[in-house]
Design a protein around this motif. Structure first.
Motif, short mmCIF file in Angstrom:
data_model
loop_
_atom_site.label_atom_id
_atom_site.label_comp_id
_atom_site.label_asym_id
_atom_site.label_seq_id
_atom_site.Cartn_x
_atom_site.Cartn_y
_atom_site.Cartn_z
N HIS A 218 43.99 35.92 37.24
CA HIS A 218 42.98 36.82 36.67
C HIS A 218 42.98 38.17 37.39
O HIS A 218 42.47 39.16 36.86
CB HIS A 218 41.58 36.20 36.78
CG HIS A 218 41.26 35.24 35.69
ND1 HIS A 218 40.95 35.62 34.42
CD2 HIS A 218 41.21 33.88 35.68
CE1 HIS A 218 40.71 34.55 33.66
NE2 HIS A 218 40.87 33.48 34.40
N GLY A 219 43.52 38.18 38.59
CA GLY A 219 43.53 39.43 39.35
C GLY A 219 42.20 39.75 39.99
O GLY A 219 41.93 40.90 40.36
N THR A 220 41.36 38.74 40.15
CA THR A 220 40.02 38.99 40.67
C THR A 220 39.84 38.57 42.13
O THR A 220 38.85 38.95 42.76
CB THR A 220 38.96 38.24 39.83
OG1 THR A 220 39.37 36.87 39.73
CG2 THR A 220 38.85 38.83 38.45
N LYS B 70 27.91 45.28 37.07
CA LYS B 70 28.89 46.08 37.82
C LYS B 70 28.94 45.62 39.27
O LYS B 70 30.01 45.51 39.87
CB LYS B 70 28.47 47.56 37.73
CG LYS B 70 29.57 48.53 38.09
CD LYS B 70 29.09 49.96 37.92
CE LYS B 70 29.89 50.90 38.81
NZ LYS B 70 29.33 52.24 38.84
N PRO C 12 34.81 36.58 32.89
CA PRO C 12 35.99 36.29 33.73
C PRO C 12 36.34 37.40 34.72
O PRO C 12 37.22 37.20 35.56
CB PRO C 12 37.11 36.10 32.70
CG PRO C 12 36.62 36.65 31.43
CD PRO C 12 35.12 36.65 31.47
N MET C 13 35.67 38.54 34.64
CA MET C 13 36.00 39.60 35.60
C MET C 13 35.15 39.50 36.86
O MET C 13 35.32 40.31 37.79
CB MET C 13 35.86 40.99 34.98
CG MET C 13 34.51 41.37 34.50
SD MET C 13 34.06 40.47 33.03
CE MET C 13 32.71 41.45 32.45
N ARG D 215 41.00 42.59 45.92
CA ARG D 215 40.92 43.93 45.32
C ARG D 215 42.31 44.55 45.20
O ARG D 215 42.63 45.21 44.23
CB ARG D 215 40.01 44.83 46.17
CG ARG D 215 39.87 46.24 45.61
CD ARG D 215 39.03 47.12 46.51
NE ARG D 215 39.09 48.51 46.07
CZ ARG D 215 38.24 49.08 45.22
NH1 ARG D 215 37.27 48.37 44.69
NH2 ARG D 215 38.37 50.35 44.88
N MET E 14 30.83 42.34 39.52
CA MET E 14 32.27 42.43 39.27
C MET E 14 33.05 43.05 40.43
O MET E 14 34.27 43.02 40.44
CB MET E 14 32.53 43.28 38.02
CG MET E 14 32.12 42.64 36.72
SD MET E 14 32.71 43.57 35.26
CE MET E 14 31.78 45.08 35.36
N GLN E 15 32.33 43.64 41.40
CA GLN E 15 33.02 44.39 42.46
C GLN E 15 34.04 43.53 43.19
O GLN E 15 33.78 42.38 43.51
CB GLN E 15 32.01 44.95 43.45
CG GLN E 15 31.23 46.13 42.91
CD GLN E 15 32.11 47.22 42.32
OE1 GLN E 15 33.05 47.70 42.98
NE2 GLN E 15 31.84 47.63 41.09
N ARG E 16 35.19 44.11 43.48
CA ARG E 16 36.28 43.39 44.15
C ARG E 16 36.27 43.68 45.64
O ARG E 16 35.85 44.75 46.09
CB ARG E 16 37.64 43.81 43.55
CG ARG E 16 37.72 43.64 42.08
CD ARG E 16 37.63 42.16 41.68
NE ARG E 16 37.11 42.00 40.34
CZ ARG E 16 37.80 42.26 39.23
NH1 ARG E 16 39.03 42.69 39.32
NH2 ARG E 16 37.25 42.09 38.06
N ALA F 112 45.56 33.46 29.18
CA ALA F 112 44.88 34.48 28.38
C ALA F 112 44.45 33.88 27.05
O ALA F 112 43.33 34.08 26.57
CB ALA F 112 45.81 35.68 28.15
N ARG G 115 50.59 32.94 32.67
CA ARG G 115 49.66 34.08 32.61
C ARG G 115 49.19 34.25 31.16
O ARG G 115 48.02 34.51 30.89
CB ARG G 115 50.36 35.35 33.11
CG ARG G 115 49.42 36.53 33.29
CD ARG G 115 50.17 37.77 33.70
NE ARG G 115 50.78 37.73 35.02
CZ ARG G 115 50.11 37.89 36.16
NH1 ARG G 115 48.81 38.10 36.13
NH2 ARG G 115 50.73 37.87 37.32
#
Lengths: 356, 103
Positions: A96-98, A35, A285-286, A101, A38-40, A129, A125
């Motif tokens: 990926h949107g990472t 966790k 990937p996150m 934030r 993974m923090q953005r 995936a 995109r």
């Protein structure tokens, strides 16, 4: 002979055998630790983005000011790498949107980078995936960079974007005029098809406008700023991109066997946004790019030893490619640490070297 | 009327986190929001059936650990591709430190 078509026999067999959309191996990481990884955060990506676009503006301005003198060449070379290579990793991370934030920041940088890399933001995109679902599964993964046998002319030509850009412009025109290509329909849902066509038309319009400006000015300079850097600056993203999976196993479900982590210099890591930690990225990937070195430290006990440098990566890939060119069914077998957990030996016997 | 099932205790999930809950042959995801509320959705991402319990809770969004698709776990609404199909959600209430779900 492998059939890499997404509409072909290998893809059908991958679905039948359970290779497609399979469960992949993950190293165990305690939930609290994962966790935290993974923090953005917006801060690292805002800093890097300001540095990147700021440098591009200064380099392009210097190139234009010194044009047509050869003194402008170093500035164009540096600008080209930031345009034609760093945008590849920005496209990737923001897709990926990472990276950020804040969602809209990812979207803005993703759309700009997609344009610069001549990639349809809607199609790619979805292709990416699929690349994560079926990484290097033949007939399923639309982003296999090095096929077997490798097409050396294509690999070398793409250091200057030759084949990629020709294909991208062709597909852009196809999407803008005829719609979504049949292969794209295998991984892009129908609800997204209008976005594919719209993006292709926007990209085509901008490139046409830049070309018209160049013709009106009787100067190549507008194209040196927009468009041509995708050719003359592509080499770095191709050089690093081929290392991601080159020479390794295909048709496995463990990223330790088909992906490569390479230790690199800080300049390449800035351009590549830490995607040199590629096993780690595929497994989790996150985790954002700025946390990948920490992720590497957390799970390295369960991974093959990282490749020590870009040069070392090519030194191990090149002989394998040459043997594959001669028709040999060879690839690099990864040694897992003694403490690592084996996984799916039914799929992986050859890749682990437990047969042959 | 469906019964309220005791899924877990409030202390079992950290704030802004998610937990897997299996019941009756089905799998669910339970969420503890940053403002202290609890929610429940289907456990598997509607894109490719990956369990959301391995994902990341950001405010009121759950991000799938495989492809980074996002859902609003309060409503189940798909918020970012490749997630396009909404998740089913289930009523949740808290009683004396117990998280109860109606499935």
């Amino acid at each position: 002979m492998r059939d890499y078509s997404l509409l072909g026999e290998d893809g059908r067999r991958a679905v039948e055998s359970g290779l497609a959309a399979a469960q992949w191996y993950h190293t165990d990481v305690p939930r609290k630790e994962m966790k935290a990884l993974m923090q953005r955060s917006d801060a690292p990506a805002i800093r890097d983005t300001l540095m990147l676009y700021g440098a591009m503006v200064l380099l392009a301005a210097a190139g234009i000011a010194l044009w047509p003198s050869w003194w402008s060449a170093p500035f164009w070379m540096a600008y080209g790498v930031l345009y034609g290579s760093a945008m590849d990793s920005r496209w990737h991370e923001c897709g990926h949107g990472t990276a950020f934030r804040t969602a809209w920041m990812n979207t803005v940088v993703y759309d700009i980078a997609s344009f610069m890399m001549m990639r349809n933001p809607a199609t790619w995109r979805w292709s990416h995936a699929r690349h994560h679902t079926d990484t290097y599964v033949v007939g399923r993964d639309p982003e296999i960079a090095v096929m077997r046998p490798p097409e050396m002319a294509r690999l070398i030509g793409n250091l200057f974007g030759l084949f990629d850009v020709r294909a991208a412009l062709g597909r852009m025109l196809y999407n803008a005029v005829l719609g979504v290509h049949p292969e794209e329909k295998t991984f892009v849902p129908e609800s997204e098809w209008p976005k594919v066509v719209r993006a292709a038309r926007v990209h085509l319009s901008i490139y046409a406008a830049v070309l018209a400006l160049a013709l009106a000015m009787h100067s190549i300079v507008p194209l040196m700023v927009i468009g041509l850097p995708r050719l003359y600056g592509a080499w770095h993203h191709v050089m690093t991109g081929l290392l991601q999976h080159g020479g390794l196993a295909d048709n496995v479900t463990d990223h330790r066997l088909n992906s490569r982590t390479v230790l690199m210099n800080p300049v390449s890591r800035f351009i590549y946004w830490n995607m040199n930690y590629h096993v780690e990225h595929h497994m989790f990937p996150m985790v954002p790019y700025h946390a990948l070195p920490k992720l590497h430290a957390a799970i390295r006990h369960d991974l093959p030893a990282p490749t020590r440098s870009i040069r070392a990566g090519y030194a191990e890939m090149w002989p394998v490619w040459m043997r594959q060119l001669r028709g040999e069914e060879v690839f690099l077998k990864r040694d897992l640490p003694a403490t690592a957990r084996p996984y799916r030996e039914d799929f992986h016997a050859a890749a682990l070297g437990t047969t042959q | 009327m469906t019964d309220w099932i005791h899924a877990c205790d409030t202390s079992d999930i950290d704030e802004e986190d998610v937990m897997r809950w299996d019941h009756g042959g089905r799998t669910f995801a339970l969420y503890h929001s940053p403002d202290g509320e609890f929610f429940c959705t289907d456990g598997l991402c509607s894109h490719e059936q990956v369990h959301l319990a391995g994902g990341l809770v950001i405010d009121h969004l759950i991000e799938c650990p495989k492809h980074n698709g996002q859902f609003d776990y309060r409503t189940g609404e798909a918020k970012r591709a490749p997630a396009c199909v909404n998740l089913a959600t289930y009523p949740v209430k808290v009683d004396a430190g117990r998280v109860l779900v109606q499935v």
